[in-house]
Design an enzyme around this catalytic site. Structure first.
Site, PDB file in Angstrom:
ATOM      1  N   LYS A   1     -60.873  16.117 -22.780  1.00 11.79           N
ATOM      2  CA  LYS A   1     -61.812  17.742 -22.765  1.00 11.79           C
ATOM      3  C   LYS A   1     -62.991  17.104 -21.981  1.00 11.79           C
ATOM      4  O   LYS A   1     -63.558  18.143 -21.347  1.00 11.79           O
ATOM      5  CB  LYS A   1     -62.040  17.765 -24.443  1.00 11.79           C
ATOM      6  CG  LYS A   1     -60.871  18.125 -25.153  1.00 11.79           C
ATOM      7  CD  LYS A   1     -61.272  18.416 -26.478  1.00 11.79           C
ATOM      8  CE  LYS A   1     -61.996  17.210 -27.478  1.00 11.79           C
ATOM      9  NZ  LYS A   1     -61.187  16.109 -27.675  1.00 11.79           N
TER      10      LYS A   1
ATOM     11  N   ARG B   1     -63.869  23.456 -34.338  1.00 13.02           N
ATOM     12  CA  ARG B   1     -63.032  22.431 -34.718  1.00 13.02           C
ATOM     13  C   ARG B   1     -62.400  22.661 -35.933  1.00 13.02           C
ATOM     14  O   ARG B   1     -61.513  21.486 -36.441  1.00 13.02           O
ATOM     15  CB  ARG B   1     -63.998  21.217 -34.693  1.00 13.02           C
ATOM     16  CG  ARG B   1     -63.411  20.122 -34.106  1.00 13.02           C
ATOM     17  CD  ARG B   1     -64.290  18.919 -34.394  1.00 13.02           C
ATOM     18  NE  ARG B   1     -63.865  17.659 -33.760  1.00 13.02           N
ATOM     19  CZ  ARG B   1     -64.204  17.126 -32.461  1.00 13.02           C
ATOM     20  NH1 ARG B   1     -64.871  17.855 -31.778  1.00 13.02           N
ATOM     21  NH2 ARG B   1     -63.767  15.807 -32.366  1.00 13.02           N
TER      22      ARG B   1
ATOM     23  N   ARG C   1     -62.020   3.533 -22.849  1.00  9.19           N
ATOM     24  CA  ARG C   1     -63.236   4.486 -22.353  1.00  9.19           C
ATOM     25  C   ARG C   1     -64.538   3.476 -22.497  1.00  9.19           C
ATOM     26  O   ARG C   1     -64.359   2.994 -23.597  1.00  9.19           O
ATOM     27  CB  ARG C   1     -63.222   5.610 -23.200  1.00  9.19           C
ATOM     28  CG  ARG C   1     -64.499   6.471 -23.142  1.00  9.19           C
ATOM     29  CD  ARG C   1     -64.540   7.811 -23.664  1.00  9.19           C
ATOM     30  NE  ARG C   1     -64.170   7.829 -25.147  1.00  9.19           N
ATOM     31  CZ  ARG C   1     -63.757   8.817 -25.931  1.00  9.19           C
ATOM     32  NH1 ARG C   1     -63.704  10.069 -25.191  1.00  9.19           N
ATOM     33  NH2 ARG C   1     -63.320   8.721 -27.185  1.00  9.19           N
TER      34      ARG C   1
ATOM     35  N   ARG D   1     -67.686   3.719 -27.441  1.00  8.80           N
ATOM     36  CA  ARG D   1     -68.314   4.485 -28.594  1.00  8.80           C
ATOM     37  C   ARG D   1     -67.863   3.840 -30.041  1.00  8.80           C
ATOM     38  O   ARG D   1     -66.932   3.191 -29.943  1.00  8.80           O
ATOM     39  CB  ARG D   1     -67.610   5.989 -28.648  1.00  8.80           C
ATOM     40  CG  ARG D   1     -68.608   6.870 -27.940  1.00  8.80           C
ATOM     41  CD  ARG D   1     -67.731   8.031 -27.597  1.00  8.80           C
ATOM     42  NE  ARG D   1     -67.183   8.817 -28.646  1.00  8.80           N
ATOM     43  CZ  ARG D   1     -66.482   9.880 -28.518  1.00  8.80           C
ATOM     44  NH1 ARG D   1     -66.455  10.715 -27.324  1.00  8.80           N
ATOM     45  NH2 ARG D   1     -65.846  10.626 -29.630  1.00  8.80           N
TER      46      ARG D   1
ATOM     47  N   ARG E   1     -59.496   9.987 -37.012  1.00  8.91           N
ATOM     48  CA  ARG E   1     -59.878  11.279 -36.243  1.00  8.91           C
ATOM     49  C   ARG E   1     -58.507  12.050 -35.701  1.00  8.91           C
ATOM     50  O   ARG E   1     -58.745  13.301 -35.630  1.00  8.91           O
ATOM     51  CB  ARG E   1     -60.631  10.973 -34.982  1.00  8.91           C
ATOM     52  CG  ARG E   1     -62.009  10.640 -35.174  1.00  8.91           C
ATOM     53  CD  ARG E   1     -62.714   9.707 -34.049  1.00  8.91           C
ATOM     54  NE  ARG E   1     -62.781  10.331 -32.706  1.00  8.91           N
ATOM     55  CZ  ARG E   1     -62.757   9.467 -31.547  1.00  8.91           C
ATOM     56  NH1 ARG E   1     -62.867   8.543 -31.568  1.00  8.91           N
ATOM     57  NH2 ARG E   1     -62.817  10.187 -30.331  1.00  8.91           N
TER      58      ARG E   1
HETATM   59  P1  AP5 Z   1     -62.558  12.078 -22.483  1.00  6.38           P
HETATM   60  O1  AP5 Z   1     -62.599  12.977 -21.423  1.00  6.38           O
HETATM   61  O2  AP5 Z   1     -63.762  11.308 -22.839  1.00  6.38           O
HETATM   62  O3  AP5 Z   1     -61.752  12.784 -23.769  1.00  6.38           O
HETATM   63  P2  AP5 Z   1     -62.024  13.923 -24.651  1.00  6.38           P
HETATM   64  O4  AP5 Z   1     -61.041  14.785 -25.123  1.00  6.38           O
HETATM   65  O5  AP5 Z   1     -63.515  14.458 -24.635  1.00  6.38           O
HETATM   66  O6  AP5 Z   1     -62.179  12.904 -26.109  1.00  6.38           O
HETATM   67  P3  AP5 Z   1     -63.312  12.585 -27.165  1.00  6.38           P
HETATM   68  O7  AP5 Z   1     -62.978  11.411 -27.943  1.00  6.38           O
HETATM   69  O8  AP5 Z   1     -64.648  12.913 -26.771  1.00  6.38           O
HETATM   70  O9  AP5 Z   1     -62.926  13.696 -28.167  1.00  6.38           O
HETATM   71  P4  AP5 Z   1     -63.128  14.052 -29.790  1.00  6.38           P
HETATM   72  O10 AP5 Z   1     -63.018  15.333 -29.812  1.00  6.38           O
HETATM   73  O11 AP5 Z   1     -62.733  12.908 -30.542  1.00  6.38           O
HETATM   74  O12 AP5 Z   1     -64.895  13.632 -29.698  1.00  6.38           O
HETATM   75  P5  AP5 Z   1     -66.155  14.401 -29.889  1.00  6.38           P
HETATM   76  O13 AP5 Z   1     -67.219  13.671 -28.978  1.00  6.38           O
HETATM   77  O14 AP5 Z   1     -66.004  15.939 -29.499  1.00  6.38           O
HETATM   78  O15 AP5 Z   1     -61.469  11.007 -22.089  1.00  6.38           O
HETATM   79  C1  AP5 Z   1     -60.972   9.914 -22.524  1.00  6.38           C
HETATM   80  C2  AP5 Z   1     -60.737   8.761 -21.544  1.00  6.38           C
HETATM   81  O16 AP5 Z   1     -59.676   9.111 -20.940  1.00  6.38           O
HETATM   82  C3  AP5 Z   1     -61.803   8.554 -20.614  1.00  6.38           C
HETATM   83  O17 AP5 Z   1     -62.092   7.270 -20.668  1.00  6.38           O
HETATM   84  C4  AP5 Z   1     -61.554   9.192 -19.367  1.00  6.38           C
HETATM   85  O18 AP5 Z   1     -62.024   8.520 -18.234  1.00  6.38           O
HETATM   86  C5  AP5 Z   1     -60.100   9.250 -19.644  1.00  6.38           C
HETATM   87  N1  AP5 Z   1     -59.145  10.063 -18.778  1.00  6.38           N
HETATM   88  C6  AP5 Z   1     -59.650  11.417 -18.918  1.00  6.38           C
HETATM   89  N2  AP5 Z   1     -58.755  12.229 -18.329  1.00  6.38           N
HETATM   90  C7  AP5 Z   1     -57.565  11.387 -17.750  1.00  6.38           C
HETATM   91  C8  AP5 Z   1     -56.521  11.459 -17.033  1.00  6.38           C
HETATM   92  N3  AP5 Z   1     -56.112  12.535 -16.686  1.00  6.38           N
HETATM   93  N4  AP5 Z   1     -55.995  10.327 -16.782  1.00  6.38           N
HETATM   94  C9  AP5 Z   1     -56.368   9.058 -17.035  1.00  6.38           C
HETATM   95  N5  AP5 Z   1     -57.511   8.987 -17.751  1.00  6.38           N
HETATM   96  C10 AP5 Z   1     -58.059   9.821 -18.299  1.00  6.38           C
HETATM   97  O19 AP5 Z   1     -66.523  14.383 -31.244  1.00  6.38           O
HETATM   98  C11 AP5 Z   1     -66.734  12.889 -31.924  1.00  6.38           C
HETATM   99  C12 AP5 Z   1     -67.039  13.170 -33.431  1.00  6.38           C
HETATM  100  O20 AP5 Z   1     -68.188  13.906 -33.563  1.00  6.38           O
HETATM  101  C13 AP5 Z   1     -66.195  13.910 -34.152  1.00  6.38           C
HETATM  102  O21 AP5 Z   1     -65.170  12.974 -34.575  1.00  6.38           O
HETATM  103  C14 AP5 Z   1     -67.065  14.552 -35.744  1.00  6.38           C
HETATM  104  O22 AP5 Z   1     -67.371  13.496 -36.183  1.00  6.38           O
HETATM  105  C15 AP5 Z   1     -68.167  15.112 -34.556  1.00  6.38           C
HETATM  106  N6  AP5 Z   1     -68.100  16.405 -34.133  1.00  6.38           N
HETATM  107  C16 AP5 Z   1     -67.774  16.811 -33.055  1.00  6.38           C
HETATM  108  N7  AP5 Z   1     -68.021  18.149 -32.799  1.00  6.38           N
HETATM  109  C17 AP5 Z   1     -67.812  18.708 -34.189  1.00  6.38           C
HETATM  110  C18 AP5 Z   1     -67.744  19.904 -34.774  1.00  6.38           C
HETATM  111  N8  AP5 Z   1     -67.430  21.153 -33.995  1.00  6.38           N
HETATM  112  N9  AP5 Z   1     -67.596  20.035 -36.033  1.00  6.38           N
HETATM  113  C19 AP5 Z   1     -67.594  18.743 -36.832  1.00  6.38           C
HETATM  114  N10 AP5 Z   1     -67.641  17.615 -36.293  1.00  6.38           N
HETATM  115  C20 AP5 Z   1     -67.791  17.438 -35.176  1.00  6.38           C
HETATM  116 MG    MG Z   2     -65.531  14.325 -25.430  1.00  7.53          MG
END
Ligand code: AP5
Ligand code: MG
Length: 220
Positions: free
Chosen positions: A13, A88, A127, A161, A172
């Site tokens: 994402k 979410r 990552r 992370r 998660r």
């Molecule tokens: P990346 O782009 O980093 O993936 P992502 O989908 O952004 O993954 P996240 O782990 O950030 O998602 P998440 O939803 O768990 O975390 P968030 O920070 O939102 O890609 C991943 C890896 O793959 C990278 O190394 C990249 O280089 C590689 N890659 C990408 N595309 C590729 C491809 N095509 N081929 C090969 N490699 C590839 O949330 C974290 C925490 O915050 C949550 O658990 C929660 O506690 C809190 N939080 C956030 N938002 C909310 C909300 N709305 N409500 C409540 N709590 C929240």
């Molecule tokens: Mg992310």
């Protein structure tokens, strides 16, 4: 355009949002990045969020919705935004609808990034993100930094992370299936969802996402 990106942890994402936001000239709003910025600045919000994030749970709606609203109401988001990681759960989706309706606005599309779980685990395990800005994202195999451990964008230190440990990732994923996936049906009833197969190179996925945005949602 007002776009929501949905998908499991590690789906890509953040990676896609950065590219799409640049192409579409709209801000990339990631609630995860906003929380991580608060954590590094050691704010009260950051301290609260960290306890939930490290356990793999959602941060409570009240603070999350207030933070997201505040960000969406900044001047740069007047003509659109790309939301990554928000909403979410269904109550956050309802709060977003209410906010948009209040300003006579609506969402244009919801892109659902679909990736098999074994690939998600590989993407998360490799990552590395930047200490200065968690939207600077690398991967030891798929997107290595030019100099190991150093961010190509700003020279910051790269690290893994805290919530990317095996146990937290399992939690998660569970939270994603139980709390976040229901928003896909919520948005399907509004005809907004396009499923994007997110296996393949980063470029290929970006092309699919841009095609989907050009063609409008397929309601699938
Ligand atoms: P990346 O782009 O980093 O993936 P992502 O989908 O952004 O993954 P996240 O782990 O950030 O998602 P998440 O939803 O768990 O975390 P968030 O920070 O939102 O890609 C991943 C890896 O793959 C990278 O190394 C990249 O280089 C590689 N890659 C990408 N595309 C590729 C491809 N095509 N081929 C090969 N490699 C590839 O949330 C974290 C925490 O915050 C949550 O658990 C929660 O506690 C809190 N939080 C956030 N938002 C909310 C909300 N709305 N409500 C409540 N709590 C929240
Ligand atoms: Mg992310």
């Amino acid at each position: 355009m007002r776009i929501v990106l949905v998908g499991p942890p590690g789906a890509g994402k953040g990676t896609q949002a950065t590219r799409l936001a640049e192409k579409l000239r709209i801000p990339h709003i990631s609630t995860g990045d906003l929380f991580r910025a608060n954590i590094s600045q050691q704010t009260e919000l950051g301290k609260l969020a960290k306890s939930y994030m490290d356990a793999g749970n959602l941060v409570p709606d009240e603070v999350t919705i207030a933070m997201a609203k505040d960000r969406m109401q900044q001047p740069d988001a007047e003509n659109g935004f790309l939301l990554d990681g928000f909403p979410r759960n269904v109550s956050q989706a309802e709060a977003l609808d209410e906010l948009l309706q209040g300003e006579s606005m609506k969402l244009d599309a919801v892109l659902d990034l679909e990736v098999p779980e074994d690939e998600v685990v590989k993407r998360i395990a490799g990552r590395r993100i930047c200490r200065n800005d968690s939207s600077h994202v690398f991967h030891v195999t798929y997107k290595p930094a030019a100099k190991e451990g150093v961010c190509d964008v700003c020279g910051g230190e790269l690290y893994q992370r805290d919530d990317d440990s095996e146990d937290t990732v399992r939690k998660r994923l569970e939270v994603y299936h139980t709390q976040t996936e229901p928003i896909i049906d919520y948005y399907k009833t509004q005809g907004l969802v396009t499923t994007i197969p997110a296996l393949g190179s980063v470029d290929e996925v970006t092309t699919r996402a841009l095609e989907a945005l050009k063609g409008g949602s397929d309601g699938a």
